[in-house]
Write a protein that holds these residues in place. Structure first.
Motif, PDB file in Angstrom:
ATOM      1  N   ARG A  99      53.954 -31.632 -15.680  1.00 39.76           N
ATOM      2  CA  ARG A  99      54.453 -31.986 -17.008  1.00 39.76           C
ATOM      3  C   ARG A  99      55.891 -32.482 -16.919  1.00 39.76           C
ATOM      4  O   ARG A  99      56.258 -33.483 -17.537  1.00 39.76           O
ATOM      5  CB  ARG A  99      54.366 -30.780 -17.949  1.00 39.76           C
ATOM      6  N   GLU A 156      57.182 -36.164 -17.932  1.00 38.62           N
ATOM      7  CA  GLU A 156      58.253 -36.276 -18.923  1.00 38.62           C
ATOM      8  C   GLU A 156      59.397 -37.124 -18.386  1.00 38.62           C
ATOM      9  O   GLU A 156      59.946 -37.971 -19.107  1.00 38.62           O
ATOM     10  CB  GLU A 156      58.750 -34.869 -19.264  1.00 38.62           C
ATOM     11  N   GLU A 158      52.956 -27.039 -14.926  1.00 43.66           N
ATOM     12  CA  GLU A 158      54.286 -27.215 -15.529  1.00 43.66           C
ATOM     13  C   GLU A 158      55.107 -28.246 -14.762  1.00 43.66           C
ATOM     14  O   GLU A 158      55.808 -29.070 -15.363  1.00 43.66           O
ATOM     15  CB  GLU A 158      55.023 -25.870 -15.594  1.00 43.66           C
TER      16      GLU A 158
END
Length: 134
Positions: free
Chosen positions: A125, A129, A122
């Motif tokens: 990610r 992003e 996570e």
């Protein structure tokens, strides 16, 4: 095309890249944070080109805060800002910076046996992003 970075620009790039490694280290399993930081740091200091020259040193005087949330509050916007300023000057160097940070993130996950933890996945990610938000 060459790039011209101010002192503040250099600090932004260093804060972003070294902070991303710190985020991955903080998201790692207990006992492996040091290994994650070491692997990520090696990736940053192995960068080439103008970005490589900037990332040879960690940022001085940066206080990331005492929590992962405080660290993320500084690092994630710095990643977006770094990509934006590099894209304006030299899109190829923006790509170099992005690839360097992604390699550092991937390297930080290597000390873990098997798949990275959901927490590390996570965090990776969120870093990706932020890099792609510019």
């Amino acid at each position: 095309m060459s790039i011209t970075l101010s002192g503040q620009d250099t600090l932004t790039l260093r804060t972003a890249a070294w902070g991303a490694v710190s985020l991955m280290s903080a998201a790692g399993a207990a006992g492996s944070a040091h290994k994650a930081a070491t692997e990520g740091s090696i990736a940053l200091t192995s960068a080439t080109g103008p970005v490589g020259h900037v990332l040879t040193k960690a940022p001085k005087g940066v206080k990331y805060g005492k929590t992962v949330a405080a660290l993320a509050d500084q690092v994630l916007p710095a990643l977006t800002a770094a990509m934006s300023l590099l894209k304006q000057q030299d899109p190829a160097e923006a790509g170099n910076f992005r690839r360097t940070v992604i390699v550092a993130v991937e390297a930080a996950t290597r000390p873990h046996k098997g798949e990275p933890s959901p927490t590390m996945t996570e965090m990776a990610r969120k870093i990706t992003e932020a890099l792609d938000a510019s």
